[in-house]
Scaffold this motif. Sequence first.
Motif, mmCIF file in Angstrom:
data_model
loop_
_atom_site.group_PDB
_atom_site.id
_atom_site.type_symbol
_atom_site.label_atom_id
_atom_site.label_comp_id
_atom_site.label_asym_id
_atom_site.label_seq_id
_atom_site.Cartn_x
_atom_site.Cartn_y
_atom_site.Cartn_z
ATOM 1 N N VAL A 83 6.767 8.596 -0.331
ATOM 2 C CA VAL A 83 5.713 8.662 -1.694
ATOM 3 C C VAL A 83 6.101 9.433 -2.756
ATOM 4 O O VAL A 83 5.536 9.083 -4.207
ATOM 5 N N LYS A 84 7.000 9.937 -2.975
ATOM 6 C CA LYS A 84 7.537 10.506 -4.184
ATOM 7 C C LYS A 84 8.545 9.437 -5.202
ATOM 8 O O LYS A 84 8.946 9.483 -6.074
ATOM 9 N N LYS A 85 9.574 8.807 -4.071
ATOM 10 C CA LYS A 85 9.956 7.831 -4.640
ATOM 11 C C LYS A 85 9.279 6.489 -5.189
ATOM 12 O O LYS A 85 9.622 6.006 -6.347
ATOM 13 N N VAL A 101 7.602 4.015 -10.487
ATOM 14 C CA VAL A 101 5.845 4.082 -11.497
ATOM 15 C C VAL A 101 6.004 5.038 -12.427
ATOM 16 O O VAL A 101 5.262 4.096 -13.182
ATOM 17 N N ALA A 102 6.817 5.846 -12.249
ATOM 18 C CA ALA A 102 6.948 6.987 -13.922
ATOM 19 C C ALA A 102 7.896 6.032 -15.033
ATOM 20 O O ALA A 102 7.951 6.550 -15.986
ATOM 21 N N LEU A 159 7.008 1.061 -2.692
ATOM 22 C CA LEU A 159 5.457 0.616 -1.909
ATOM 23 C C LEU A 159 5.980 0.346 -0.574
ATOM 24 O O LEU A 159 4.982 0.988 0.426
ATOM 25 N N VAL A 160 6.207 -1.228 0.153
ATOM 26 C CA VAL A 160 6.222 -1.637 1.159
ATOM 27 C C VAL A 160 7.490 -0.335 2.118
ATOM 28 O O VAL A 160 6.873 -0.709 3.023
ATOM 29 N N ARG A 162 -3.264 7.966 1.472
ATOM 30 C CA ARG A 162 -1.834 7.708 0.546
ATOM 31 C C ARG A 162 -0.978 6.213 0.788
ATOM 32 O O ARG A 162 -1.192 6.772 -0.621
ATOM 33 N N LYS A 163 -1.487 5.178 1.447
ATOM 34 C CA LYS A 163 -0.547 4.385 0.965
ATOM 35 C C LYS A 163 -2.254 3.429 0.257
ATOM 36 O O LYS A 163 -1.230 3.381 -0.980
ATOM 37 N N SER A 164 -3.531 3.403 0.066
ATOM 38 C CA SER A 164 -4.220 2.999 -1.374
ATOM 39 C C SER A 164 -3.854 3.758 -2.333
ATOM 40 O O SER A 164 -3.944 3.349 -3.104
ATOM 41 N N GLY A 165 -3.752 5.515 -2.529
ATOM 42 C CA GLY A 165 -3.449 5.914 -3.781
ATOM 43 C C GLY A 165 -2.698 5.383 -4.054
ATOM 44 O O GLY A 165 -2.267 5.154 -5.468
#
Length: 92
Positions: free
Chosen positions: A32-34, A39-40, A51-52, A75-78
């Motif tokens: 998730v951090k990656k 995104v950042a 994401l995948v 978590r996936k949704s966010g």
Amino acid sequence: MPNKKSAAKRVLVAERNRLYNRFWKTRCKNAVKKVLEAVAQGDKDLAGKRLVEAQSVLDKAVVKGVIHRNTAARRKSGVAAKVHVLLKTAQA
């Protein structure tokens, strides 16, 4: 110290499970951090790819019983929402 043989076995099993769960939870957090890092940075291709990967890791953790399915879905949704915003701003 456990007084019975079965209790001693449970101590060993609990420690084994703790390490296994810690491995998977850390793997989920890192995935998730990656995505959030991509995104950042504003890299839409990398964010989509990661994401995948993150969704796959979260789904595997659910199958293995490490996290609850609703937790993984949340978590996936966010993360997907943040990637979606990135893609929308890239198109505009």
